[in-house]
Structure formats: structure tokens, C-alpha cells
Design a protein around this motif. Structure first.
Motif, PDB file in Angstrom:
ATOM      1  N   ASN A  68       0.832  -1.209   0.000  1.00  0.00           N
ATOM      2  CA  ASN A  68       0.000   0.000   0.000  1.00  0.00           C
ATOM      3  C   ASN A  68       0.863   1.254   0.000  1.00  0.00           C
ATOM      4  O   ASN A  68       1.786   1.385   0.809  1.00  0.00           O
ATOM      5  CB  ASN A  68      -0.910   0.001   1.236  1.00  0.00           C
ATOM      6  N   ASP A  69       0.533   2.181  -0.907  1.00  0.00           N
ATOM      7  CA  ASP A  69       1.289   3.429  -0.961  1.00  0.00           C
ATOM      8  C   ASP A  69       0.526   4.611  -0.354  1.00  0.00           C
ATOM      9  O   ASP A  69       1.067   5.707  -0.229  1.00  0.00           O
ATOM     10  CB  ASP A  69       1.710   3.765  -2.395  1.00  0.00           C
ATOM     11  N   LYS A  70      -0.731   4.391   0.043  1.00  0.00           N
ATOM     12  CA  LYS A  70      -1.531   5.432   0.690  1.00  0.00           C
ATOM     13  C   LYS A  70      -2.239   4.849   1.902  1.00  0.00           C
ATOM     14  O   LYS A  70      -2.640   3.691   1.909  1.00  0.00           O
ATOM     15  CB  LYS A  70      -2.574   6.021  -0.273  1.00  0.00           C
ATOM     16  N   THR A  88       5.962  -0.338   4.636  1.00  0.00           N
ATOM     17  CA  THR A  88       7.235   0.160   4.097  1.00  0.00           C
ATOM     18  C   THR A  88       7.102   0.824   2.721  1.00  0.00           C
ATOM     19  O   THR A  88       7.988   1.558   2.311  1.00  0.00           O
ATOM     20  CB  THR A  88       8.240  -0.999   3.994  1.00  0.00           C
ATOM     21  N   GLY A  89       6.013   0.561   2.015  1.00  0.00           N
ATOM     22  CA  GLY A  89       5.820   1.170   0.699  1.00  0.00           C
ATOM     23  C   GLY A  89       5.013   2.446   0.740  1.00  0.00           C
ATOM     24  O   GLY A  89       4.709   3.042  -0.310  1.00  0.00           O
ATOM     25  N   LEU A  90       4.684   2.916   1.932  1.00  0.00           N
ATOM     26  CA  LEU A  90       3.814   4.073   2.085  1.00  0.00           C
ATOM     27  C   LEU A  90       4.446   5.338   1.502  1.00  0.00           C
ATOM     28  O   LEU A  90       5.590   5.680   1.815  1.00  0.00           O
ATOM     29  CB  LEU A  90       3.513   4.283   3.573  1.00  0.00           C
ATOM     30  N   GLY A 105       6.374   6.815  15.100  1.00  0.00           N
ATOM     31  CA  GLY A 105       5.997   5.597  14.406  1.00  0.00           C
ATOM     32  C   GLY A 105       6.300   5.551  12.923  1.00  0.00           C
ATOM     33  O   GLY A 105       5.783   4.689  12.214  1.00  0.00           O
ATOM     34  N   LEU A 106       7.145   6.444  12.421  1.00  0.00           N
ATOM     35  CA  LEU A 106       7.403   6.529  10.982  1.00  0.00           C
ATOM     36  C   LEU A 106       8.787   6.014  10.579  1.00  0.00           C
ATOM     37  O   LEU A 106       9.200   6.206   9.442  1.00  0.00           O
ATOM     38  CB  LEU A 106       7.256   7.987  10.516  1.00  0.00           C
ATOM     39  N   SER A 107       9.486   5.361  11.477  1.00  0.00           N
ATOM     40  CA  SER A 107      10.861   4.943  11.191  1.00  0.00           C
ATOM     41  C   SER A 107      10.973   3.957  10.036  1.00  0.00           C
ATOM     42  O   SER A 107      12.015   3.886   9.374  1.00  0.00           O
ATOM     43  CB  SER A 107      11.496   4.338  12.449  1.00  0.00           C
ATOM     44  N   SER A 108       9.907   3.197   9.769  1.00  0.00           N
ATOM     45  CA  SER A 108       9.943   2.227   8.663  1.00  0.00           C
ATOM     46  C   SER A 108       9.384   2.798   7.360  1.00  0.00           C
ATOM     47  O   SER A 108       9.447   2.129   6.327  1.00  0.00           O
ATOM     48  CB  SER A 108       9.136   0.979   9.045  1.00  0.00           C
ATOM     49  N   CYS A 109       8.871   4.002   7.409  1.00  0.00           N
ATOM     50  CA  CYS A 109       8.222   4.607   6.229  1.00  0.00           C
ATOM     51  C   CYS A 109       9.231   5.441   5.435  1.00  0.00           C
ATOM     52  O   CYS A 109       9.060   6.657   5.254  1.00  0.00           O
ATOM     53  CB  CYS A 109       7.036   5.459   6.664  1.00  0.00           C
ATOM     54  N   ARG A 110      10.243   4.795   4.931  1.00  0.00           N
ATOM     55  CA  ARG A 110      11.338   5.504   4.285  1.00  0.00           C
ATOM     56  C   ARG A 110      10.994   5.993   2.872  1.00  0.00           C
ATOM     57  O   ARG A 110      11.747   6.760   2.281  1.00  0.00           O
ATOM     58  CB  ARG A 110      12.592   4.619   4.253  1.00  0.00           C
TER      59      ARG A 110
END
Length: 255
Positions: A68-70, A88-90, A105-110
Motif C-alpha cells: 500500500n502506498d496510501k 514500508t511502501g507508504l 511511528g514513521l521509522s519504517s516509512c522511508r
């Protein structure tokens, strides 16, 4: 019974019936508002709740989080932004109108490009270290007093941060902007009172092209506002003014 007495009796009956209807309407409205109040914030941003969100709209979301990108989580009443390790694909997160008091909570949302956290309870800009590709950040209507924590975001183009509490401490609240790559800056309706913000901050922002400053006390203190700013900010393409014309905000676009 005379005609006038009959009219008065009918009128009283109508008023009584309307009063009953009004009371029923008010009771129904109060019940609905109470249900909404109790429901707001009744859940946490758990993995289970995110899974329910995915399952609720299969046309919008893939079953696998990482595809999911959104993500749309507006109006949930959630107090903490968390449990996004699998996303991770956000690329875009819409989290406005919650009760988040900090960015987390955004550490994996690179791969995140756009982050919308307007109308929350955020007091400080932080927690964006894991989002190196962030391009657009919206923090309108929070409780932020100082712009900070953005210098490592070398792709950041747009910062929208209207109606916060920035500027009480003068230039110090905004000087961090000089270290950023921001091209479009919207700081309307804050508390920026010091006109020195022009030479000490805006002039030194090498990438600044669009500036929205309306609603800040400093706008009326800068001599020849429009000409004064455009004369020193040579790369500026669009500037919001602090006056109104026929009910419309005036914006000036340099030639």
C-alpha cells in the motif's frame, strides 16, 4: 364557544404539538452527539484496527501492508501514531483530525513523500528521521511553537504550518528554515511579530519561491511590504499579502 375562543384553543394545541416535536428533536440530537463523542477516540491505532481498515475497502487497499502506498486514517480520534512497521511502501499518509500529540511511528516509512497531520495536538516537529524522501509536510492547526527537526530532509519542498504558535520568541522560532530546502512556505496566521524575520530568515532561504505570510503581525511592520520583500528575495515567485480586496486575500506574483 365563540370563534375567537376556538381559534385560541386550536392555537394552543398547535403550540403544544410543536413543543413536543421540538423536545423529541433536541433529545435525538443530544443522543447522537453523545454517541459521536463516545465513539471519538474509542479505539487505538493498533495493528488490528489497521487490518480492519484494509479489510473494509479492498478496492483502496492491498491485503499486504507493504504494497500500500496510501493510508487514510482521518477522524479516528487516535492519540498515538504507531504500528506502521509493515507499511514500508507508504508514500502518502493522511492523518488529519486525530488527537496525535507528537509525530512518531514513521521509522519504517522511508518512502514517504507526503504527510498530512493537520488538526492534531502536536507540539513539536520531530520523529521524521526515517523519512528522507519527504516532499510535502502539512502541520496546520496544531500547537507548534518553533520550526525545527527538518534540516535532514533534503527533499522537503513544501511546509504548510498555518495557525500554530510560531513566532512568540521572534526570529529564533524560524531561523532553522535557513538550513532547509523548502521552496513553498505557508506560515499564515501564526504569531510572527519580528520584521527581522525577512533579512535573517526568508532572504537566506536559497530555495524559497512561494511565501504565504498573511495573518502575522510582522507583515504590517515590513516597510513597503510587497516591494520590500520582492526586492530582497530575488527568487520569489509568489507572495501572499496581508490586506484584503473585496473579501478576497490578495496575492502578488512578481513578474
Amino acid at each position: 364557544m365563540s370563534a375567537s375562543d376556538l381559534d385560541r384553543a386550536l392555537h394552543a394545541t398547535v403550540l403544544k404539538r410543536e413543543a413536543v416535536k421540538e423536545a423529541e428533536y433536541r433529545a435525538a440530537r443530544q443522543k447522537h452527539e453523545e454517541e459521536v463523542r463516545l465513539g471519538f477516540g474509542a479505539t487505538d491505532m493498533t495493528k488490528e484496527e489497521l487490518k480492519k481498515l484494509i479489510d473494509s475497502d479492498r478496492r483502496m487497499y492491498y491485503r499486504s501492508e507493504e504494497l500500500n502506498d496510501k493510508l487514510f486514517i482521518q477522524y479516528k480520534g487516535w492519540k498515538e501514531l504507531k504500528n506502521l512497521e509493515g507499511w514500508t511502501g507508504l508514500r502518502a499518509l493522511y492523518g488529519e483530525c486525530n488527537a496525535f500529540d507528537r509525530i512518531s511511528g514513521l521509522s519504517s516509512c522511508r518512502n514517504l513523500r507526503s504527510l498530512f497531520l493537520q488538526e492534531n495536538c502536536i507540539k513539536k516537529i520531530e520523529g521524521l528521521e526515517g523519512c528522507p524522501l519527504l516532499w510535502n509536510l502539512n502541520l496546520n492547526n496544531n500547537f507548534i511553537e518553533r520550526i525545527e527537526g527538518l534540516s535532514h530532509l533534503r527533499s522537503l519542498n513544501t511546509l504548510t504550518i498555518q495557525r500554530n504558535k510560531i513566532g512568540f520568541s521572534g526570529v529564533d522560532d524560524l531561523v532553522h528554515l535557513v538550513e532547509t530546502t523548502i521552496s513553498t512556505l505557508d506560515v499564515q496566521d501564526n504569531k510572527i511579530w519580528d520584521p527581522d524575520v525577512l533579512p535573517e530568515v526568508f532572504v537566506r532561504m536559497g530555495d524559497l519561491r512561494v511565501l504565504y505570510l498573511k495573518g502575522n503581525p510582522c507583515a504590517k511592520k515590513i516597510p513597503n511590504y510587497r516591494k520590500g520583500i520582492t526586492a530582497v528575495c530575488h527568487n520569489l515567485k509568489q507572495l501572499s499579502c496581508y490586506w484584503r480586496l473585496s473579501g478576497q486575500d490578495v496575492r502578488f506574483t512578481p513578474h
